[in-house]
Design a protein around this motif. Structure first.
Motif, PDB file in Angstrom:
ATOM      1  N   PRO A  13       0.992  -1.153  -0.089  1.00  0.00           N
ATOM      2  CA  PRO A  13       0.137  -0.117  -0.117  1.00  0.00           C
ATOM      3  C   PRO A  13       0.992   1.432   0.253  1.00  0.00           C
ATOM      4  O   PRO A  13       0.567   2.568  -0.190  1.00  0.00           O
ATOM      5  N   SER A  14       2.044   0.908   0.581  1.00  0.00           N
ATOM      6  CA  SER A  14       3.041   2.338   0.925  1.00  0.00           C
ATOM      7  C   SER A  14       3.826   2.821  -0.113  1.00  0.00           C
ATOM      8  O   SER A  14       3.780   3.905  -0.431  1.00  0.00           O
ATOM      9  N   LEU A  15       3.994   1.742  -1.137  1.00  0.00           N
ATOM     10  CA  LEU A  15       4.256   2.016  -2.643  1.00  0.00           C
ATOM     11  C   LEU A  15       3.641   2.250  -3.282  1.00  0.00           C
ATOM     12  O   LEU A  15       3.900   2.824  -4.523  1.00  0.00           O
ATOM     13  N   LEU A  16       2.716   1.729  -3.214  1.00  0.00           N
ATOM     14  CA  LEU A  16       1.403   2.307  -4.252  1.00  0.00           C
ATOM     15  C   LEU A  16       1.167   3.756  -4.501  1.00  0.00           C
ATOM     16  O   LEU A  16       1.182   4.302  -5.369  1.00  0.00           O
ATOM     17  N   ALA A  17       0.853   4.404  -3.033  1.00  0.00           N
ATOM     18  CA  ALA A  17       0.711   5.391  -3.021  1.00  0.00           C
ATOM     19  C   ALA A  17       1.868   6.179  -3.130  1.00  0.00           C
ATOM     20  O   ALA A  17       1.985   7.074  -3.307  1.00  0.00           O
ATOM     21  N   ALA A  18       2.722   5.495  -2.758  1.00  0.00           N
ATOM     22  CA  ALA A  18       3.887   6.305  -3.161  1.00  0.00           C
ATOM     23  C   ALA A  18       4.249   7.276  -4.835  1.00  0.00           C
ATOM     24  O   ALA A  18       4.610   7.840  -5.753  1.00  0.00           O
ATOM     25  N   ALA A  19       3.865   5.437  -5.331  1.00  0.00           N
ATOM     26  CA  ALA A  19       4.326   5.124  -6.582  1.00  0.00           C
ATOM     27  C   ALA A  19       2.902   6.330  -7.710  1.00  0.00           C
ATOM     28  O   ALA A  19       3.581   6.647  -8.813  1.00  0.00           O
ATOM     29  N   GLY A  20       1.726   6.376  -7.683  1.00  0.00           N
ATOM     30  CA  GLY A  20       0.483   7.696  -7.988  1.00  0.00           C
ATOM     31  C   GLY A  20       1.214   8.836  -7.492  1.00  0.00           C
ATOM     32  O   GLY A  20       0.827   9.238  -8.523  1.00  0.00           O
TER      33      GLY A  20
END
Length: 288
Positions: free
Chosen positions: A156-163
């Protein structure tokens, strides 16, 4: 001699390479991953020379100071409010100016969509430096990237950073022209203050992000909004404080911290100066 990191006040996150490979192989997450990111304030002697290409896209956002970058197409100067975009698979180098070293927000990203996106956006080694209209928005998103990466390395954190990183790239692709319209710049600065209400933001920082002198920026800001920068910032904070005093039972100290005043006694003095009453007196008024 160029040094890659180790600057006072820096923030830097490097995702373990096994985790990068794992993330890029997961269904639905292979499009983009932030592999490295950070913030380097007044980075004296900062720089990297990479004769052997790396597999990540490198994005450097210069908010103050100056520097340079080199690609196979030549050497390019970099100034405040400019962004460096260095495509993967190409040798490059970059560094801070000796006399006026840059302050950078930066990230590296990898993913299956990077190459095609760069071609579509015309982000090439021939034009690695660009100035964008809304640098405040870009810096806000860069901050978000770092905050998510600091949180942990869960999906979830990596997805948010990627977004947030993807949003940065789309803004850079869509907004390629430096703004001459100072009214837009001032409105963007005001919006930045509204969305960073708890942070210590100086007039000099805002002026540098707008590529204006501090005195010129201050004059334009007051002329357009009717208040000096710091007074406007205080108004924003007091408005948020009033809302919380009216709608919550939180302590004055807690509200003070939430609107950018770690010292609750200083907050109370500022509140009384604006409202001619203390926060507690304001809360006890009959309103509505």
């Amino acid at each position: 001699m160029l040094i890659p990191d180790g600057f006072p006040g820096q923030r830097m996150l490097v995702l373990p390479r096994p985790r990068v490979r794992e993330f890029l192989l997961q269904p639905g997450t292979a499009h983009l991953v932030v592999t490295d990111c950070g913030y380097f304030p007044r980075a004296h002697s900062h720089g990297r020379v990479r004769p052997t290409p790396i597999g990540q896209l490198v994005v450097l956002v210069c908010v103050e100071g100056a520097g340079w970058c080199e690609t196979p197409a030549g050497r390019f100067d970099v100034g405040a409010a400019q962004v460096v975009i260095l495509p993967p698979g190409q040798p490059h180098a970059y560094g801070a100016d000796d006399d006026d070293p840059w302050t950078l927000w930066w990230f590296h990203v990898a993913g299956s969509d990077i190459e095609s996106f760069l071609r579509t956006a015309n982000m090439t080694v021939e034009n690695p430096v660009r100035q964008v209209r809304n640098l405040y928005h870009v810096v806000s998103l860069m901050t978000e990237v770092v905050q998510w990466m600091e949180r942990d390395s869960t999906t979830p954190s990596l997805l948010a950073a990627a977004g947030a990183a993807w949003h940065v790239l789309t803004l850079l692709a869509a907004d390629r022209v430096g703004a001459d319209d100072t009214s837009d710049l001032i409105e963007q600065a005001a919006d930045y203050l509204r969305t960073h209400i708890t942070e210590h933001v100086t007039v000099a920082q805002l002026a540098a992000m707008a590529s204006l002198s501090t005195s010129h920026f201050s004059a334009l800001f007051k002329r357009q909004l009717g208040y000096p920068v710091l007074q406007y910032q205080t108004m924003l904070r007091m408005s948020r404080a009033r809302e919380m005093l009216d709608t919550t039972s939180r302590t004055v100290a807690s509200i003070a911290a939430d609107v950018g005043y770690p010292d609750s006694f200083y907050f109370a003095r500022q509140f009384k100066k604006v409202h001619n009453m203390t926060p507690r007196e304001y809360r006890n008024q009959h309103k509505g």
